[in-house]
Design a protein around this motif. Structure first.
Motif, PDB file in Angstrom:
ATOM      1  N   ALA A   1      62.450  13.312 -19.132  1.00 14.34           N
ATOM      2  CA  ALA A   1      63.105  12.799 -20.331  1.00 14.34           C
ATOM      3  C   ALA A   1      62.200  11.918 -21.165  1.00 14.34           C
ATOM      4  CB  ALA A   1      64.364  12.030 -19.953  1.00 14.34           C
ATOM      5  N   THR A   2      61.185  11.313 -20.553  1.00 11.86           N
ATOM      6  CA  THR A   2      60.271  10.417 -21.264  1.00 11.86           C
ATOM      7  C   THR A   2      58.880  11.017 -21.446  1.00 11.86           C
ATOM      8  OG1 THR A   2      59.753   9.333 -19.148  1.00 11.86           O
ATOM      9  CG2 THR A   2      61.474   8.334 -20.516  1.00 11.86           C
ATOM     10  N   ALA A   3      58.710  12.308 -21.087  1.00 14.09           N
ATOM     11  CA  ALA A   3      57.410  12.986 -21.213  1.00 14.09           C
ATOM     12  C   ALA A   3      56.313  12.308 -20.404  1.00 14.09           C
ATOM     13  CB  ALA A   3      56.990  13.118 -22.671  1.00 14.09           C
ATOM     14  N   THR A   4      56.668  11.847 -19.226  1.00 13.36           N
ATOM     15  CA  THR A   4      55.673  11.264 -18.321  1.00 13.36           C
ATOM     16  C   THR A   4      54.680  12.346 -17.914  1.00 13.36           C
ATOM     17  OG1 THR A   4      57.218   9.579 -17.581  1.00 13.36           O
ATOM     18  CG2 THR A   4      55.424  10.121 -16.085  1.00 13.36           C
ATOM     19  N   HIS A   5      53.475  11.953 -17.560  1.00 11.99           N
ATOM     20  CA  HIS A   5      52.395  12.936 -17.436  1.00 11.99           C
ATOM     21  C   HIS A   5      51.425  12.553 -16.326  1.00 11.99           C
ATOM     22  CE1 HIS A   5      49.519  10.090 -19.237  1.00 11.99           C
ATOM     23  NE2 HIS A   5      50.616   9.643 -19.839  1.00 11.99           N
ATOM     24  N   GLY A   6      50.605  13.487 -15.976  1.00 12.77           N
ATOM     25  CA  GLY A   6      49.440  13.218 -15.155  1.00 12.77           C
ATOM     26  C   GLY A   6      48.216  13.268 -16.039  1.00 12.77           C
ATOM     27  N   SER A   7      47.220  14.040 -15.629  1.00 11.30           N
ATOM     28  CA  SER A   7      46.010  14.139 -16.423  1.00 11.30           C
ATOM     29  C   SER A   7      45.393  15.520 -16.256  1.00 11.30           C
ATOM     30  CB  SER A   7      45.001  13.063 -16.000  1.00 11.30           C
ATOM     31  OG  SER A   7      43.834  13.123 -16.798  1.00 11.30           O
TER      32      SER A   7
ATOM     33  N   ARG B   1      42.526  18.195 -18.823  1.00 15.59           N
ATOM     34  CA  ARG B   1      42.308  18.798 -20.150  1.00 15.59           C
ATOM     35  C   ARG B   1      43.215  19.997 -20.390  1.00 15.59           C
ATOM     36  NH1 ARG B   1      38.229  22.542 -21.709  1.00 15.59           N
ATOM     37  NH2 ARG B   1      37.341  22.361 -19.618  1.00 15.59           N
ATOM     38  N   ARG B   2      43.496  20.758 -19.345  1.00 14.05           N
ATOM     39  CA  ARG B   2      44.335  21.948 -19.483  1.00 14.05           C
ATOM     40  C   ARG B   2      45.749  21.728 -18.948  1.00 14.05           C
ATOM     41  NH1 ARG B   2      39.298  23.900 -17.757  1.00 14.05           N
ATOM     42  NH2 ARG B   2      38.241  25.246 -19.284  1.00 14.05           N
ATOM     43  N   ASN B   3      46.068  20.535 -18.499  1.00 17.28           N
ATOM     44  CA  ASN B   3      47.369  20.260 -17.884  1.00 17.28           C
ATOM     45  C   ASN B   3      48.306  19.606 -18.886  1.00 17.28           C
ATOM     46  OD1 ASN B   3      46.357  21.184 -15.417  1.00 17.28           O
ATOM     47  ND2 ASN B   3      45.682  19.138 -14.815  1.00 17.28           N
ATOM     48  N   GLY B   4      49.469  20.213 -19.086  1.00 14.37           N
ATOM     49  CA  GLY B   4      50.480  19.589 -19.918  1.00 14.37           C
ATOM     50  C   GLY B   4      51.197  18.487 -19.164  1.00 14.37           C
ATOM     51  N   ASN B   5      52.009  17.704 -19.869  1.00 19.04           N
ATOM     52  CA  ASN B   5      52.775  16.679 -19.183  1.00 19.04           C
ATOM     53  C   ASN B   5      53.861  17.332 -18.332  1.00 19.04           C
ATOM     54  OD1 ASN B   5      55.299  16.914 -20.706  1.00 19.04           O
ATOM     55  ND2 ASN B   5      54.235  15.937 -22.393  1.00 19.04           N
ATOM     56  N   LEU B   6      54.575  16.537 -17.541  1.00 24.71           N
ATOM     57  CA  LEU B   6      55.528  17.108 -16.583  1.00 24.71           C
ATOM     58  C   LEU B   6      56.643  17.870 -17.282  1.00 24.71           C
ATOM     59  CD1 LEU B   6      55.804  14.175 -14.016  1.00 24.71           C
ATOM     60  CD2 LEU B   6      54.107  16.003 -14.171  1.00 24.71           C
ATOM     61  N   ALA B   7      57.026  17.431 -18.466  1.00 25.97           N
ATOM     62  CA  ALA B   7      58.095  18.112 -19.196  1.00 25.97           C
ATOM     63  C   ALA B   7      57.688  19.513 -19.640  1.00 25.97           C
ATOM     64  CB  ALA B   7      58.504  17.277 -20.405  1.00 25.97           C
ATOM     65  N   ALA B   8      56.392  19.752 -19.802  1.00 22.89           N
ATOM     66  CA  ALA B   8      55.929  21.067 -20.241  1.00 22.89           C
ATOM     67  C   ALA B   8      56.220  22.151 -19.208  1.00 22.89           C
ATOM     68  CB  ALA B   8      54.438  21.019 -20.548  1.00 22.89           C
ATOM     69  N   ALA B   9      56.463  21.769 -17.956  1.00 26.55           N
ATOM     70  CA  ALA B   9      56.761  22.739 -16.904  1.00 26.55           C
ATOM     71  C   ALA B   9      58.248  23.065 -16.820  1.00 26.55           C
ATOM     72  CB  ALA B   9      56.291  22.203 -15.552  1.00 26.55           C
ATOM     73  N   VAL B  10      59.080  22.427 -17.646  1.00 30.85           N
ATOM     74  CA  VAL B  10      60.532  22.630 -17.554  1.00 30.85           C
ATOM     75  C   VAL B  10      60.900  23.978 -18.161  1.00 30.85           C
ATOM     76  CG1 VAL B  10      62.791  21.768 -18.263  1.00 30.85           C
ATOM     77  CG2 VAL B  10      61.000  20.163 -17.565  1.00 30.85           C
ATOM     78  N   ALA B  11      61.586  24.798 -17.349  1.00 29.11           N
ATOM     79  CA  ALA B  11      62.052  26.114 -17.797  1.00 29.11           C
ATOM     80  C   ALA B  11      63.555  26.146 -18.021  1.00 29.11           C
ATOM     81  CB  ALA B  11      61.664  27.184 -16.773  1.00 29.11           C
ATOM     82  N   GLY B  12      64.271  25.132 -17.547  1.00 28.43           N
ATOM     83  CA  GLY B  12      65.712  25.103 -17.714  1.00 28.43           C
ATOM     84  C   GLY B  12      66.287  23.741 -17.405  1.00 28.43           C
ATOM     85  N   LEU B  13      67.440  23.446 -18.000  1.00 29.44           N
ATOM     86  CA  LEU B  13      68.137  22.183 -17.794  1.00 29.44           C
ATOM     87  C   LEU B  13      69.625  22.437 -17.578  1.00 29.44           C
ATOM     88  CD1 LEU B  13      66.774  19.870 -20.661  1.00 29.44           C
ATOM     89  CD2 LEU B  13      66.225  19.676 -18.233  1.00 29.44           C
ATOM     90  N   GLU B  14      70.228  21.617 -16.723  1.00 30.51           N
ATOM     91  CA  GLU B  14      71.674  21.552 -16.593  1.00 30.51           C
ATOM     92  C   GLU B  14      72.067  20.109 -16.862  1.00 30.51           C
ATOM     93  OE1 GLU B  14      74.010  23.293 -13.066  1.00 30.51           O
ATOM     94  OE2 GLU B  14      74.048  21.121 -12.680  1.00 30.51           O
ATOM     95  N   LEU B  15      73.012  19.883 -17.784  1.00 24.86           N
ATOM     96  CA  LEU B  15      73.398  18.518 -18.100  1.00 24.86           C
ATOM     97  C   LEU B  15      74.883  18.437 -18.421  1.00 24.86           C
ATOM     98  CD1 LEU B  15      72.250  17.532 -21.696  1.00 24.86           C
ATOM     99  CD2 LEU B  15      71.839  19.815 -20.778  1.00 24.86           C
TER     100      LEU B  15
ATOM    101  N   LEU C   1      61.836  24.126 -12.944  1.00 22.45           N
ATOM    102  CA  LEU C   1      60.417  23.902 -13.224  1.00 22.45           C
ATOM    103  C   LEU C   1      59.591  25.125 -12.857  1.00 22.45           C
ATOM    104  CD1 LEU C   1      60.205  20.401 -11.520  1.00 22.45           C
ATOM    105  CD2 LEU C   1      60.258  20.797 -13.989  1.00 22.45           C
ATOM    106  N   ASP C   2      58.544  25.393 -13.626  1.00 23.24           N
ATOM    107  CA  ASP C   2      57.573  26.424 -13.258  1.00 23.24           C
ATOM    108  C   ASP C   2      56.789  25.979 -12.024  1.00 23.24           C
ATOM    109  OD1 ASP C   2      58.240  27.908 -15.563  1.00 23.24           O
ATOM    110  OD2 ASP C   2      56.742  26.837 -16.755  1.00 23.24           O
ATOM    111  N   VAL C   3      56.494  26.928 -11.134  1.00 22.61           N
ATOM    112  CA  VAL C   3      55.675  26.626  -9.971  1.00 22.61           C
ATOM    113  C   VAL C   3      54.489  27.576  -9.919  1.00 22.61           C
ATOM    114  CG1 VAL C   3      57.576  25.659  -8.635  1.00 22.61           C
ATOM    115  CG2 VAL C   3      57.071  28.111  -8.455  1.00 22.61           C
TER     116      VAL C   3
END
Length: 422
Positions: free
Chosen positions: A126-132, A134-148, A183-185
């Motif tokens: 929800a806050t676009a927290t990330h690792g590091s 050059r080719r790695n997106g933040n953790l939210a970039a791996a989200v393929a679906g949400l239930e809310l 999430l994508d794996v």
């Protein structure tokens, strides 16, 4: 030390009354820890104001509420791996470290992890927290679906086929209570971690691009940058003895001066699973003292050197209230409120001392000096300026707020500052 969570007498189990660092005490009138999805839906539908709380690793009041504070940690901790689709669907309250352990046991991995494996999946996304990397997106970039669970208590399930999806992933908790995340794996992999010391500033760009994941640390007191943490795929060669005019650390290190290296993930080039090397800190250990504040700004990747140069005149004032500063890269994505929206980025992360009165003027000055570079702050950390003008899809997200929450059930004072209702 971080204050332990407080139990809600009406709902057994931990529901925090403050954030992890202790600088924000939640003002909620009531706290809840529902044990079923139906219970959560009834609670949300009947609430006038409601917010979800996860691991509490945010440093501002975006998640604060005067109404009902809900911990989804009482919901079943499900993990469903779909090998055919290459995804995993997990309970939103799971910590990344716990999810990673289960994934690795099945032969799978996430492409990226944040510095702390202690954070919850929903909160980090929800806050676009990330690792590091050059080719790695933040953790939210791996989200393929949400239930809310939305404001009226309905269950909304969306995926990348929904045209609103790119605006719903990094949602600041403002569209509903997220219950499950897909999430994508990728296949599991091993990493070797090396720490190098004394990086010349002229070599910063090369260092940031030198490994699968790289972090550069500076205390703003010396000509050279203090530490470089290189996380390389295990099948890649180790850095040369004279790599970028640095020298290798011959004992384990901690990025924050004075903290025990044993709290950190294994270094010195010993190969290990991705989830035990990509984070800086070990899941079973406290990453730092907790007596701290944090800020972070993302600027275009090409502006790394310009960002340091812009802050150089404030180096003494920064150093006076700083524990450590970390520089990292994150790949571009298409998520509307991601600080990496449509631009590769370098993040300047500041771990400050735990003194708001001393830190706030420095935060203000850092933002002013970075302003020509269109900085985007990390949504879960301390910042002052409204970043609205740096997001091309800002108005589209405001429209999503009106669509999903017309009565402002998930609104907070701080959210209203950055996304006014009018």
């Amino acid at each position: 030390m971080p204050t332990p969570p407080v139990a809600d007498p009406r709902n057994p189990g931990p529901v925090p009354d403050r954030n992890w660092a202790g600088n924000v005490r939640y003002r909620a009138a009531r706290r809840h820890r529902p044990s079923s999805l139906d219970e959560l839906r009834r609670l949300v539908a009947g609430a006038e104001r409601v917010r979800a709380v996860g691991s509490g690793h945010s440093f501002n009041r975006l998640g604060d509420t005067t109404g009902d504070l809900v911990s989804p940690a009482g919901l079943p901790p499900t993990v469903e791996l779909d090998r055919d689709r290459g995804t995993v669907t997990a309970a939103a309250s799971l910590r990344y470290g716990d999810l990673a352990t289960r994934l690795h046991a099945e032969g799978y991995a996430l492409a990226n992890l944040a510095s702390l494996p202690h954070i919850s999946v929903a909160g980090a996304v929800a806050t676009a927290t990330h690792g590091s990397g050059r080719r790695n997106g933040n953790l939210a970039a791996a989200v393929a679906g949400l239930e809310l669970v939305t404001a009226d208590g309905d269950l909304c399930v969306v995926d990348r086929s929904d045209p609103r999806f790119a605006g719903m992933v990094v949602n600041l908790g403002a569209l509903g209570v997220v219950t499950r995340v897909t999430l994508d794996v990728v296949p599991t992999f091993d990493i070797r971690q090396y720490v190098r010391l004394g990086l010349p500033r002229a070599a910063l760009d090369a260092a940031l691009d030198a490994a699968y994941s790289a972090s550069v640390f500076t205390n703003w007191r010396s000509e050279r940058l203090d530490q470089v943490w290189l996380k390389q795929r295990a099948d890649q060669p180790p850095p040369a003895a004279d790599w970028l005019d640095t020298h290798p650390a011959d004992v384990p290190a901690h990025p924050v001066p004075g903290m025990p290296p044993g709290n950190c993930t294994v270094q010195l080039g010993a190969a290990g699973p991705w989830h035990e090397r990509l984070p800086h800190f070990r899941l079973g250990f406290t990453p730092s003292s907790g007596d701290e504040l944090q800020s972070e700004w993302h600027v275009p990747r090409a502006a790394a050197g310009a960002a340091l140069a812009a802050l150089d005149p404030a180096a003494e004032r920064i150093a006076a209230v700083l524990q450590i500063c970390e520089l990292r890269t994150i790949a571009a994505d298409g998520l509307w409120l991601s600080p990496n929206h449509e631009r590769d980025s370098v993040a300047l992360h500041f771990t400050w001392i735990g003194d708001p009165a001393a830190v706030t003027p420095v935060v203000t000055e850092v933002e002013e000096r970075l302003a020509p570079l269109a900085p985007r702050p990390h949504w879960g950390k301390l910042f002052v300026r409204n970043p609205a003008g740096t997001y091309p899809r800002y108005d589209d997200f405001r429209a999503l707020l009106r669509e999903f929450d017309p009565a402002g059930k998930f609104r907070t004072d701080e959210l209203d500052r950055y996304f006014p209702r009018a």
